[in-house]
Write a protein that holds these residues in place. Structure first.
Motif, PDB file in Angstrom:
ATOM      1  N   GLY A 104     -34.355 -22.754 -12.636  1.00 31.10           N
ATOM      2  CA  GLY A 104     -33.237 -23.692 -12.600  1.00 31.10           C
ATOM      3  C   GLY A 104     -32.794 -23.984 -11.175  1.00 31.10           C
ATOM      4  N   PRO A 105     -31.944 -24.992 -11.017  1.00 29.63           N
ATOM      5  CA  PRO A 105     -31.416 -25.316  -9.690  1.00 29.63           C
ATOM      6  C   PRO A 105     -30.387 -24.283  -9.255  1.00 29.63           C
ATOM      7  N   GLN A 106     -30.050 -24.299  -7.990  1.00 28.95           N
ATOM      8  CA  GLN A 106     -29.013 -23.392  -7.501  1.00 28.95           C
ATOM      9  C   GLN A 106     -27.672 -23.849  -8.075  1.00 28.95           C
ATOM     10  N   PRO A 107     -27.002 -22.974  -8.845  1.00 29.93           N
ATOM     11  CA  PRO A 107     -25.706 -23.359  -9.406  1.00 29.93           C
ATOM     12  C   PRO A 107     -24.646 -23.449  -8.309  1.00 29.93           C
ATOM     13  N   SER A 108     -23.654 -24.295  -8.536  1.00 28.99           N
ATOM     14  CA  SER A 108     -22.542 -24.417  -7.594  1.00 28.99           C
ATOM     15  C   SER A 108     -21.687 -23.147  -7.656  1.00 28.99           C
ATOM     16  N   GLU A 109     -20.836 -22.977  -6.658  1.00 30.17           N
ATOM     17  CA  GLU A 109     -19.931 -21.826  -6.661  1.00 30.17           C
ATOM     18  C   GLU A 109     -19.020 -21.855  -7.887  1.00 30.17           C
ATOM     19  N   GLN A 110     -18.595 -23.038  -8.305  1.00 30.89           N
ATOM     20  CA  GLN A 110     -17.745 -23.145  -9.490  1.00 30.89           C
ATOM     21  C   GLN A 110     -18.492 -22.711 -10.744  1.00 30.89           C
ATOM     22  N   ARG A 111     -19.760 -23.083 -10.831  1.00 27.73           N
ATOM     23  CA  ARG A 111     -20.571 -22.687 -11.990  1.00 27.73           C
ATOM     24  C   ARG A 111     -20.788 -21.175 -11.997  1.00 27.73           C
ATOM     25  N   VAL A 112     -21.039 -20.595 -10.829  1.00 24.69           N
ATOM     26  CA  VAL A 112     -21.233 -19.137 -10.734  1.00 24.69           C
ATOM     27  C   VAL A 112     -19.944 -18.415 -11.136  1.00 24.69           C
ATOM     28  N   ALA A 113     -18.797 -18.944 -10.715  1.00 26.48           N
ATOM     29  CA  ALA A 113     -17.512 -18.341 -11.103  1.00 26.48           C
ATOM     30  C   ALA A 113     -17.330 -18.404 -12.617  1.00 26.48           C
ATOM     31  N   ALA A 114     -17.737 -19.521 -13.250  1.00 26.43           N
ATOM     32  CA  ALA A 114     -17.646 -19.656 -14.706  1.00 26.43           C
ATOM     33  C   ALA A 114     -18.567 -18.655 -15.403  1.00 26.43           C
ATOM     34  N   ILE A 115     -19.757 -18.452 -14.860  1.00 25.02           N
ATOM     35  CA  ILE A 115     -20.686 -17.458 -15.418  1.00 25.02           C
ATOM     36  C   ILE A 115     -20.061 -16.070 -15.319  1.00 25.02           C
ATOM     37  N   ALA A 116     -19.485 -15.749 -14.164  1.00 23.34           N
ATOM     38  CA  ALA A 116     -18.861 -14.432 -13.963  1.00 23.34           C
ATOM     39  C   ALA A 116     -17.735 -14.209 -14.965  1.00 23.34           C
ATOM     40  N   ARG A 117     -16.909 -15.229 -15.185  1.00 21.19           N
ATOM     41  CA  ARG A 117     -15.822 -15.093 -16.168  1.00 21.19           C
ATOM     42  C   ARG A 117     -16.383 -14.925 -17.569  1.00 21.19           C
ATOM     43  N   GLY A 118     -17.361 -15.743 -17.925  1.00 20.24           N
ATOM     44  CA  GLY A 118     -17.947 -15.689 -19.258  1.00 20.24           C
ATOM     45  C   GLY A 118     -18.606 -14.361 -19.565  1.00 20.24           C
ATOM     46  N   LEU A 119     -19.226 -13.766 -18.562  1.00 23.94           N
ATOM     47  CA  LEU A 119     -19.924 -12.493 -18.752  1.00 23.94           C
ATOM     48  C   LEU A 119     -19.011 -11.284 -18.583  1.00 23.94           C
ATOM     49  N   ARG A 120     -17.733 -11.546 -18.292  1.00 24.15           N
ATOM     50  CA  ARG A 120     -16.745 -10.466 -18.135  1.00 24.15           C
ATOM     51  C   ARG A 120     -17.162  -9.484 -17.044  1.00 24.15           C
ATOM     52  N   LEU A 121     -17.588 -10.017 -15.894  1.00 32.09           N
ATOM     53  CA  LEU A 121     -18.084  -9.175 -14.815  1.00 32.09           C
ATOM     54  C   LEU A 121     -16.954  -8.481 -14.066  1.00 32.09           C
ATOM     55  N   THR A 122     -17.249  -7.295 -13.565  1.00 30.91           N
ATOM     56  CA  THR A 122     -16.324  -6.597 -12.678  1.00 30.91           C
ATOM     57  C   THR A 122     -16.375  -7.299 -11.321  1.00 30.91           C
ATOM     58  N   PRO A 123     -15.394  -7.046 -10.448  1.00 32.51           N
ATOM     59  CA  PRO A 123     -15.457  -7.667  -9.118  1.00 32.51           C
ATOM     60  C   PRO A 123     -16.756  -7.344  -8.368  1.00 32.51           C
ATOM     61  N   GLU A 124     -17.251  -6.128  -8.503  1.00 36.69           N
ATOM     62  CA  GLU A 124     -18.504  -5.756  -7.826  1.00 36.69           C
ATOM     63  C   GLU A 124     -19.687  -6.535  -8.400  1.00 36.69           C
ATOM     64  N   GLU A 125     -19.768  -6.623  -9.720  1.00 37.62           N
ATOM     65  CA  GLU A 125     -20.846  -7.384 -10.359  1.00 37.62           C
ATOM     66  C   GLU A 125     -20.757  -8.864  -9.984  1.00 37.62           C
ATOM     67  N   ARG A 126     -19.550  -9.384  -9.915  1.00 38.11           N
ATOM     68  CA  ARG A 126     -19.329 -10.782  -9.543  1.00 38.11           C
ATOM     69  C   ARG A 126     -19.869 -11.043  -8.138  1.00 38.11           C
ATOM     70  N   ASN A 127     -19.587 -10.131  -7.221  1.00 41.06           N
ATOM     71  CA  ASN A 127     -20.084 -10.304  -5.852  1.00 41.06           C
ATOM     72  C   ASN A 127     -21.605 -10.260  -5.798  1.00 41.06           C
TER      73      ASN A 127
END
Length: 106
Positions: A63-86
């Motif tokens: 896939g293409p490189q997702p935007s920062e906004q899309r990555v933030a949405a993925i992090a929220r959807g996956l319920r990531l910890t701050p470390e996993e998000r980084n």
């Protein structure tokens, strides 16, 4: 300084998270005939507001490189910890998660 987009690490991370998350843990109903552990591709896409096809492309590493906004949405959807998000932001080629789009830090 931006980092390189690591498609294979992003794909591996998404596959691992998909397998680890259970429908009940994210507020979804476990339907019949579930053959594999974790969430279905469509369920992951619903949690991370994106199409199932786009999620599949990211998971496969083509896939293409997702935007920062899309990555933030993925992090929220996956319920990531701050470390996993980084880590997720680094896989995609960004420094760290922008504070404003990732919600409050605990």
């Amino acid at each position: 300084m931006e980092h390189a987009f690591d498609r294979s690490s992003l794909g591996a991370f998404l596959r691992t998270r998909r397998t680890a998350l259970q429908p009940e843990a994210v507020g979804l109903r476990r339907g019949p005939r579930r053959r594999a552990p974790g969430l279905r591709r469509e369920e992951m896409a619903e949690l991370c507001p994106m199409s199932a096809d786009y999620f599949a492309r990211l998971k496969r590493g083509d896939g293409p490189q997702p935007s920062e906004q899309r990555v933030a949405a993925i992090a929220r959807g996956l319920r990531l910890t701050p470390e996993e998000r980084n880590h997720l932001f680094l896989f995609v080629g960004y420094r760290t998660a922008p504070t404003a789009s990732c919600g409050p830090r605990t």
